[in-house]
Design an enzyme around this catalytic site. Structure first.
Site, PDB file in Angstrom:
ATOM      1  N   ASN A  21      -0.767   0.426  17.442  1.00 48.35           N
ATOM      2  CA  ASN A  21       0.313   1.448  17.631  1.00 48.35           C
ATOM      3  C   ASN A  21       1.676   1.521  17.509  1.00 48.35           C
ATOM      4  OD1 ASN A  21       0.975   4.374  18.349  1.00 48.35           O
ATOM      5  ND2 ASN A  21      -0.433   4.644  19.196  1.00 48.35           N
ATOM      6  N   LYS A  81     -11.083  14.018  14.901  1.00 46.20           N
ATOM      7  CA  LYS A  81     -11.406  12.665  15.174  1.00 46.20           C
ATOM      8  C   LYS A  81     -12.981  12.825  16.159  1.00 46.20           C
ATOM      9  CE  LYS A  81      -8.609  10.116  18.732  1.00 46.20           C
ATOM     10  NZ  LYS A  81      -9.247   8.546  17.562  1.00 46.20           N
ATOM     11  N   GLY A 125       0.809  -1.426   0.018  1.00 46.89           N
ATOM     12  CA  GLY A 125      -0.345   0.256  -0.099  1.00 46.89           C
ATOM     13  C   GLY A 125       0.718   1.092   0.366  1.00 46.89           C
ATOM     14  N   ARG A 178      -1.669   6.485   2.538  1.00 49.46           N
ATOM     15  CA  ARG A 178      -0.904   8.069   3.869  1.00 49.46           C
ATOM     16  C   ARG A 178       0.752   7.114   4.675  1.00 49.46           C
ATOM     17  NH1 ARG A 178      -6.779   8.890   4.756  1.00 49.46           N
ATOM     18  NH2 ARG A 178      -6.852   7.097   5.153  1.00 49.46           N
ATOM     19  N   HIS A 225      -6.719  15.912  20.898  1.00 49.89           N
ATOM     20  CA  HIS A 225      -6.609  15.121  19.080  1.00 49.89           C
ATOM     21  C   HIS A 225      -7.372  15.760  18.683  1.00 49.89           C
ATOM     22  CE1 HIS A 225      -5.421  11.303  20.235  1.00 49.89           C
ATOM     23  NE2 HIS A 225      -4.772  10.923  19.558  1.00 49.89           N
TER      24      HIS A 225
HETATM   25  P1  NAD Z   1      -5.006   4.152   3.522  1.00 48.36           P
HETATM   26  O1  NAD Z   1      -6.415   3.896   3.374  1.00 48.36           O
HETATM   27  O2  NAD Z   1      -3.912   5.802   3.359  1.00 48.36           O
HETATM   28  O3  NAD Z   1      -3.647   3.371   3.049  1.00 48.36           O
HETATM   29  C1  NAD Z   1      -3.751   2.289   2.117  1.00 48.36           C
HETATM   30  C2  NAD Z   1      -2.938   1.876   1.247  1.00 48.36           C
HETATM   31  O4  NAD Z   1      -3.507   0.459   0.974  1.00 48.36           O
HETATM   32  C3  NAD Z   1      -3.675   2.350  -0.213  1.00 48.36           C
HETATM   33  O5  NAD Z   1      -3.230   3.323  -0.741  1.00 48.36           O
HETATM   34  C4  NAD Z   1      -4.516   1.183  -0.677  1.00 48.36           C
HETATM   35  O6  NAD Z   1      -5.007   1.596  -2.360  1.00 48.36           O
HETATM   36  C5  NAD Z   1      -3.354   0.278  -0.612  1.00 48.36           C
HETATM   37  N1  NAD Z   1      -4.553  -1.175  -0.857  1.00 48.36           N
HETATM   38  C6  NAD Z   1      -5.801  -1.381  -0.034  1.00 48.36           C
HETATM   39  N2  NAD Z   1      -5.359  -3.113  -0.572  1.00 48.36           N
HETATM   40  C7  NAD Z   1      -4.394  -3.393  -1.116  1.00 48.36           C
HETATM   41  C8  NAD Z   1      -3.865  -4.663  -1.657  1.00 48.36           C
HETATM   42  N3  NAD Z   1      -4.605  -5.442  -1.785  1.00 48.36           N
HETATM   43  N4  NAD Z   1      -2.532  -4.202  -2.494  1.00 48.36           N
HETATM   44  C9  NAD Z   1      -1.737  -3.464  -2.346  1.00 48.36           C
HETATM   45  N5  NAD Z   1      -2.335  -1.662  -2.120  1.00 48.36           N
HETATM   46  C10 NAD Z   1      -3.447  -2.460  -1.218  1.00 48.36           C
HETATM   47  O7  NAD Z   1      -4.481   4.197   4.746  1.00 48.36           O
HETATM   48  P2  NAD Z   1      -3.378   4.394   6.339  1.00 48.36           P
HETATM   49  O8  NAD Z   1      -4.054   6.031   6.564  1.00 48.36           O
HETATM   50  O9  NAD Z   1      -1.862   4.402   5.162  1.00 48.36           O
HETATM   51  O10 NAD Z   1      -3.706   3.572   7.124  1.00 48.36           O
HETATM   52  C11 NAD Z   1      -2.989   1.523   6.794  1.00 48.36           C
HETATM   53  C12 NAD Z   1      -3.753   1.052   7.835  1.00 48.36           C
HETATM   54  O11 NAD Z   1      -2.417   1.339   8.582  1.00 48.36           O
HETATM   55  C13 NAD Z   1      -5.428   1.307   8.493  1.00 48.36           C
HETATM   56  O12 NAD Z   1      -5.534  -0.408   8.721  1.00 48.36           O
HETATM   57  C14 NAD Z   1      -4.623   2.272   9.949  1.00 48.36           C
HETATM   58  O13 NAD Z   1      -5.796   1.246  10.868  1.00 48.36           O
HETATM   59  C15 NAD Z   1      -3.275   0.871   9.953  1.00 48.36           C
HETATM   60  N6  NAD Z   1      -2.102   2.197  10.715  1.00 48.36           N
HETATM   61  C16 NAD Z   1      -1.747   1.865  11.354  1.00 48.36           C
HETATM   62  C17 NAD Z   1      -0.864   2.366  12.386  1.00 48.36           C
HETATM   63  C18 NAD Z   1      -0.246   2.086  13.701  1.00 48.36           C
HETATM   64  O14 NAD Z   1       0.872   2.567  14.589  1.00 48.36           O
HETATM   65  N7  NAD Z   1      -0.105   0.186  13.394  1.00 48.36           N
HETATM   66  C19 NAD Z   1      -0.918   4.080  12.570  1.00 48.36           C
HETATM   67  C20 NAD Z   1      -1.591   4.780  11.417  1.00 48.36           C
HETATM   68  C21 NAD Z   1      -2.421   3.939  10.405  1.00 48.36           C
END
Ligand code: NAD
Length: 269
Positions: free
Chosen positions: A127, A162, A11, A15, A158
């Protein structure tokens, strides 16, 4: 000196994907490739350009196998279905370490990830802020050592967009505090202070919430008696905090045997 890794990012136009490219670059690792979902317009754009960096000479691809030739680690912040599909498709690749930041897995999916941990060193965390991981441990310790006559309050701030309150991280801190006191958060959580009968009950864990402008995320844990006060505080200064934590986890996981690990293992907490 930290070994330079060859990383592949799932992905990569998302973001977090873009932040991961920046964080990997700053930490001196190579981006071997990245994936995007089928039909994404971002498949046409260079991975470096997507992240606001000089072009890398590589566009995102659809299939993990095409993005992982020679990769040491796979970093995945996408969706539960995409993460699980990728884990299957990585079989036979050079990948030894998998970092999962994706959230929202149901129990069956959690079990499927655990099954893959016989093959890879997996670090999974909801996180990836290293500071929040440490704050959680410090909160547990403070609650345990200081006992219920210290009033324990958690304040989080936040940005105004949110929707959930208190934040998941604030509740996680409350859970750690409750564990430190040998109880569940459910049993110790104070109702919000509001109205004419809102006096604090001894031993409870209180929450306060602020929503303000563009604040990324701030958490304070305060413990007080009549005569002294301790505040443990964390501020996220940039959304890249999660990407930096994931890159650090990849560095750590590259030296581990297969298994399912947490961010606390990465920090040795
Ligand atoms: P986002 O929607 O901006 O990015 C996700 C990306 O994955 C998109 O570009 C999408 O097109 C791509 N994608 C979807 N299906 C795909 C596939 N089959 N193959 C390849 N790419 C694919 O979302 P984000 O804000 O980047 O968040 C993504 C995930 O990370 C969410 O689950 C979010 O909750 C999580 N997150 C976790 C933390 C952490 O610290 N663990 C922090 C921020 C976000």
């Amino acid at each position: 000196m930290t070994k330079s890794l060859s990383l592949s990012i799932a992905g990569v136009a998302g973001r977090m994907g873009r932040q991961l490219v920046v964080a990997a670059n700053l930490a001196g690792h190579r981006i071997i490739g990245g994936t995007e979902r089928s039909g994404s317009p971002d498949l046409q754009t260079d991975i470096g350009t997507l992240a606001g960096l000089p072009a890398l000479g590589k566009n995102p691809v659809e299939h993990p196998a095409d993005a992982t030739r020679g990769a040491d680690a796979w970093i995945d912040f996408t969706s539960p279905a995409a993460t699980l599909a990728a884990m299957e498709q990585l079989k036979g690749s050079s990948v030894k370490a998998v970092i999962i930041g994706t959230t929202g897995f149901v129990p069956d999916q959690e079990a499927a990830i655990a099954a893959h941990a016989t093959r890879y060193a997996i670090v999974k965390a909801g996180n990836f802020s290293l500071g929040v991981a440490l704050l959680t441990q410090l909160t547990r310790l403070a609650a345990e050592k200081l006992g219920p006559d210290w009033d324990l309050e958690i304040l989080e701030t936040h940005h105004k967009h949110k929707v959930d309150a208190p934040s998941g991280t604030a509740l996680m801190l409350g859970q750690a505090a409750a564990e430190g006191r040998g109880a569940t958060l459910q049993s110790l959580r104070a109702a919000p202070y509001d109205g004419t009968d809102a006096k604090r009950a001894a031993g409870q864990i209180g929450f306060a919430v602020r929503r303000s402008g563009g604040v990324i995320g701030e958490h304070d844990v305060t413990l007080s008696t009549q005569t002294e006060q301790i505040t443990l505080a964390h501020k996220a200064l940039d959304r890249r905090v999660f990407a930096d934590g994931a890159i650090k986890a990849a560095q750590w996981a590259a030296g581990q045997s297969p298994g399912l690990y947490t961010i606390h293992d990465v920090l040795g907490l």
